[in-house]
Scaffold this motif. Structure first.
Motif, PDB file in Angstrom:
ATOM      1  N   SER A 243       0.826  -1.211   0.000  1.00 25.87           N
ATOM      2  CA  SER A 243       0.000   0.000   0.000  1.00 25.87           C
ATOM      3  C   SER A 243       0.856   1.255   0.000  1.00 25.87           C
ATOM      4  O   SER A 243       0.565   2.229  -0.711  1.00 25.87           O
ATOM      5  CB  SER A 243      -0.937  -0.010   1.214  1.00 25.87           C
ATOM      6  N   GLY A 244       1.931   1.243   0.789  1.00 22.50           N
ATOM      7  CA  GLY A 244       2.830   2.393   0.805  1.00 22.50           C
ATOM      8  C   GLY A 244       3.520   2.619  -0.528  1.00 22.50           C
ATOM      9  O   GLY A 244       3.668   3.758  -0.986  1.00 22.50           O
ATOM     10  N   LEU A 245       3.931   1.521  -1.171  1.00 30.91           N
ATOM     11  CA  LEU A 245       4.577   1.655  -2.481  1.00 30.91           C
ATOM     12  C   LEU A 245       3.613   2.217  -3.524  1.00 30.91           C
ATOM     13  O   LEU A 245       3.970   3.095  -4.318  1.00 30.91           O
ATOM     14  CB  LEU A 245       5.109   0.295  -2.930  1.00 30.91           C
ATOM     15  N   VAL A 246       2.386   1.707  -3.531  1.00 28.53           N
ATOM     16  CA  VAL A 246       1.395   2.198  -4.495  1.00 28.53           C
ATOM     17  C   VAL A 246       1.079   3.667  -4.232  1.00 28.53           C
ATOM     18  O   VAL A 246       0.920   4.472  -5.163  1.00 28.53           O
ATOM     19  CB  VAL A 246       0.125   1.325  -4.444  1.00 28.53           C
ATOM     20  N   GLU A 247       0.998   4.030  -2.963  1.00 28.64           N
ATOM     21  CA  GLU A 247       0.714   5.429  -2.626  1.00 28.64           C
ATOM     22  C   GLU A 247       1.834   6.350  -3.083  1.00 28.64           C
ATOM     23  O   GLU A 247       1.589   7.430  -3.637  1.00 28.64           O
ATOM     24  CB  GLU A 247       0.519   5.548  -1.119  1.00 28.64           C
ATOM     25  N   LEU A 248       3.086   5.909  -2.886  1.00 25.28           N
ATOM     26  CA  LEU A 248       4.216   6.725  -3.349  1.00 25.28           C
ATOM     27  C   LEU A 248       4.241   6.829  -4.869  1.00 25.28           C
ATOM     28  O   LEU A 248       4.527   7.897  -5.432  1.00 25.28           O
ATOM     29  CB  LEU A 248       5.532   6.124  -2.850  1.00 25.28           C
ATOM     30  N   ALA A 249       3.943   5.735  -5.548  1.00 24.92           N
ATOM     31  CA  ALA A 249       3.954   5.766  -7.015  1.00 24.92           C
ATOM     32  C   ALA A 249       2.882   6.699  -7.560  1.00 24.92           C
ATOM     33  O   ALA A 249       3.080   7.350  -8.595  1.00 24.92           O
ATOM     34  CB  ALA A 249       3.765   4.358  -7.576  1.00 24.92           C
ATOM     35  N   GLY A 250       1.738   6.775  -6.903  1.00 26.35           N
ATOM     36  CA  GLY A 250       0.659   7.632  -7.375  1.00 26.35           C
ATOM     37  C   GLY A 250       0.749   9.069  -6.931  1.00 26.35           C
ATOM     38  O   GLY A 250      -0.059   9.907  -7.365  1.00 26.35           O
ATOM     39  N   ASN A 251       1.710   9.377  -6.094  1.00 28.56           N
ATOM     40  CA  ASN A 251       1.866  10.747  -5.616  1.00 28.56           C
ATOM     41  C   ASN A 251       2.583  11.577  -6.682  1.00 28.56           C
ATOM     42  O   ASN A 251       3.704  11.256  -7.082  1.00 28.56           O
ATOM     43  CB  ASN A 251       2.676  10.757  -4.322  1.00 28.56           C
TER      44      ASN A 251
END
Length: 744
Positions: A47-55
């Motif tokens: 979840s953290g990786l996906v959130e960083l990628a979408g930021n």
């Protein structure tokens, strides 16, 4: 570094980047097992990786590293589904592409397109998801611009989005530039890359197969060229990706009845299928699974099943009977299927199940009346492999392995029941082979039903009518273990509601009648064999030619009326007549036995015809029900799309209503404030008005007093003037001055 430590380090790196925007600990991490556990730590990391990628504020270099790591995680269908449904990675990557849509040739955009193509393969994407409309617009724009850097990735991704996705198809068809887009796609059919051609054909098949454009593109003039192109790509394709999309394209085309009929009349079909079957010799399960998927799709077309049987079964017969070089090459078509049956449960289970399903459908197509010798030889070669699969159960390897093995056994038993159904004839398998099959099937079922995990995938085997004949053979067998197995199965199957007890009774009665007549004929044969030999001239009786001559001579003597001269010759004649009568009795008994066999065969054929008619009726009902359900599903899907469009309009209307309501509320609040101010001003006005009235009243009073005083002053002044005149007349000047001063 173990998995837990790696996950903790990754989570710490994500938190540090959120706090300080430094990615020094993040880019070098390798965690390939993030999705292998259902714990909270891997989920939080992903979840953290996906959130960083979408930021949008994340640096492109770090975003590329994160996407590369997530692409490594999407290594199988289950992981891709988890990333798509649970972590919404598809919408995140679409958002990244939307942020960099002005630079489509950027490496980050190409990376996102490749990962999206990997994620969306065989996955239903809803067009209402976030940034999907923007993604479709981006793909169509870059396809029409013919940007060679991204056109292949855009075509592949759009092919995934359009395939079996009515909502996306409707959205694309509703766009204004769809005709120009069709023209661009048709121009791509002349591209020098086969991958581009396959992607283009897949998009056109999804969007226009049932429209005028598709009817012109896939008409009778062009369809044979399309078949040849697709088969050539499947056999000689320039990669696994191209072959995979080619198989999907042909499977989609077979769903159209007109195109399926064209394929049945394709003259090179058998040769092409033989070449496709040659791909099964590869040990890689992925291309083999796609080939088997294509063969199963062909089995769904009734006109192609017999052609497939000729390709799969007939060459296998050549392998068993011929040793020539060409025969050996062709024989590998059927043998390749048998080889995939022996693949281990872990890794190649999908190919094994597909092979079992394919063979079951092909044998079911043949039926008991059309079993050629080559197919029978193939079945004889196949049986030991299938029986070995039934014996390979190991209950100590865990529930996951047991579940996969049970699923495979359910497919194996279905295939064995089809084999029992199509080989119950005198020229087919022996009765002992049938009994062995039913014994192993029931033994395996009994083992599975006793497992604590509760796998009952074979629970409905006793209700299948194909088991009646082998069960009756087991119950009337001379072997004790087979009779006990049959009785155990009968004991468990009798309480079931759909158990064919009447048909089983008829089959047992027919078997008993056959055995009884066989016993009677055997007794007659023993009686003939126990006739005492002739007392004299035994050499003549032992020779068939001499016996025939004696019979003919006896007939001649009877016809000419000659008399027998001696008693010895009379005894010989009587003995010869006895032997002749015994032979006639033997011939009569053989004729009776043959008649009984014919009756038993006729009874078995009538039972088979009745079962076949019942099966065809049930199958017709099932197909009609399936077509009805497919129609209902299609109507429901169309209605759902209409309702979705209507719902979208209503949602927009609601949003507009909410905006209007907010504006009205703000206006009302302003009016409320104005009303309050008006009330305050009105109160102040009333106060001032009261004060004004009071002041005006006082002013009037003062004015009245002023007028009165003014009148008095005038009067006094007039009196003064009169007095002054009088004084001036009567008094001197100084005295007048003194009097005036006194008066004042």
């Amino acid at each position: 570094m173990d998995v837990t430590t790696c996950l903790k380090s990754l989570l710490l790196a994500i938190q540090q980047y959120r706090d300080s925007r430094t990615a020094q600990h993040l880019s070098g991490l390798k965690c390939e097992q993030l999705l292998s556990s259902a714990q909270a730590l891997p989920s939080e990391c992903v979840s953290g990786l996906v959130e960083l990628a979408g930021n949008p504020s994340t640096s492109p270099t770090l975003t590329s590293s994160i996407i590369s790591l997530l692409s490594q995680l999407a290594c199988d269908d289950q992981s891709r589904e988890i990333l798509h449904s649970s972590y919404n990675l598809t919408s995140t990557l679409a958002a990244v592409i939307h942020c960099h849509s002005n630079t489509p040739g950027e490496p980050l955009v190409l990376q996102c397109l490749q990962v999206l193509q990997k994620l969306t393969y065989n996955t239903r994407i809803f067009q209402s998801a976030s940034y999907i409309h923007e993604l479709i617009t981006f793909l169509m724009t870059n396809i029409q611009s013919q940007n060679e850097d991204v056109v292949m990735s855009c075509l592949g991704l759009l092919a995934n989005l359009c395939r079996d996705n009515i909502s996306v198809q409707i959205y694309i068809k509703s766009l204004d530039n769809v005709k120009q887009f069709y023209r661009t796609l048709i121009n791509f059919l002349a591209h020098n890359s086969l991958t581009v051609v396959v992607f283009t054909l897949s998009i056109l098949a999804s969007l226009s197969l049932n429209e005028k454009v598709g009817e012109k593109l896939f008409d009778a003039k062009n369809i044979h060229q399309t078949f040849q192109l697709v088969f050539n790509i499947i056999v000689n394709g320039d990669g696994t990706l191209t072959r995979k999309y080619s198989v999907d394209l042909l499977v989609d085309l077979l769903k159209n009845p007109k195109i399926a009929d064209y394929l049945t009349r394709y003259p090179h079909f058998s040769a092409c299928v033989s070449q496709v079957l040659g791909l099964l010799h590869s040990k890689d399960p992925d291309p083999a699974a796609k080939v088997l998927e294509l063969l199963l799709a062909m089995c769904s077309v009734s006109g192609l099943r017999s052609l497939l049987c000729e390709v799969v079964f007939k060459p296998a017969g050549l392998k068993l009977r011929a040793a020539g070089r060409d025969g050996g090459r062709k024989a590998q078509c059927g043998l390749a299927l048998v080889q995939w049956l022996s693949s281990p449960v872990e890794g190649g289970e999908s190919c094994s199940l597909q092979v079992l399903q394919l063979l079951s459908e092909l044998l079911e197509t043949l039926g008991a009346e059309s079993m050629p010798d080559s197919t029978l030889s193939f079945v004889e070669m196949l049986l030991p492999v299938l029986l070995g699969l039934l014996k390979g159960l190991n209950l100590s390897q865990g529930d996951a392995h047991l579940g996969k093995h049970c699923l495979r056994i359910s497919y194996v038993t279905s295939l064995l029941l089809n084999i029992l159904h199509v080989t119950l004839q005198p020229c087919s398998l022996s009765l002992s082979a049938h009994a062995d099959i039913i014994y192993l099937v029931f033994s395996t079922r009994r083992i599975l039903c006793s497992v604590e995990t509760g796998h009952h995938s074979l629970g409905f085997i006793p209700q299948d009518q194909r088991i009646v004949t082998p069960l009756s053979l087991a119950l009337t067998s001379h072997h004790r273990d087979r009779v006990q197995t049959g009785l155990s199965l009968l004991f468990e199957a009798t309480p079931l509601p759909d158990f064919p007890s009447f048909v089983l009774g008829e089959s047992i009665a027919a078997n008993n009648a056959y055995r009884q007549r066989e016993a009677e004929l055997s007794v007659k044969r023993v009686a003939v064999q126990e006739v005492p030999p002739l007392r004299t001239n035994t050499s003549m009786l032992n020779s068939s030619s001499v016996s025939n001559k004696s019979v003919h001579s006896l007939v001649e003597k009877i016809q000419t009326g000659l008399e027998v001269e001696c008693q010895v010759k009379d005894s010989h004649v009587s003995e010869i007549i006895d032997v002749y009568e015994q032979k006639l009795v033997a011939y009569a008994s053989k004729e009776s036995r043959l008649q009984d066999l014919m009756e038993a065969k006729a009874l078995a054929l009538s039972q088979a015809d009745r079962l076949l008619a019942q099966y065809r009726f049930q199958r017709a009902q099932a197909e009609a029900e399936a077509r009805k359900l497919a129609g209902l599903l299609k109507d429901a899907e169309r209605r759902r799309e209409e309702l979705k469009v209507e719902l979208s309009g209503q949602v927009l209307e609601v949003e507009r209503s909410k905006a209007d309501m907010e504006e009205l509320l703000q206006h009302n609040s302003r009016l409320q404030r104005d009303s309050e101010e008006h009330q305050a001003l009105k109160g102040a006005y009333n106060t001032l008005l009261n004060r004004f009235n009071e002041t005006e009243r006082l002013l009037k009073e003062v004015q009245a007093a002023h007028v009165s005083l003014t009148k008095q002053t005038d009067t006094l002044r007039k009196n003064h003037e009169a007095l002054q005149l009088q004084q001036n007349k009567y008094a001197p000047h100084t005295h007048t001055h003194t009097c005036e001063t006194c008066f004042l």
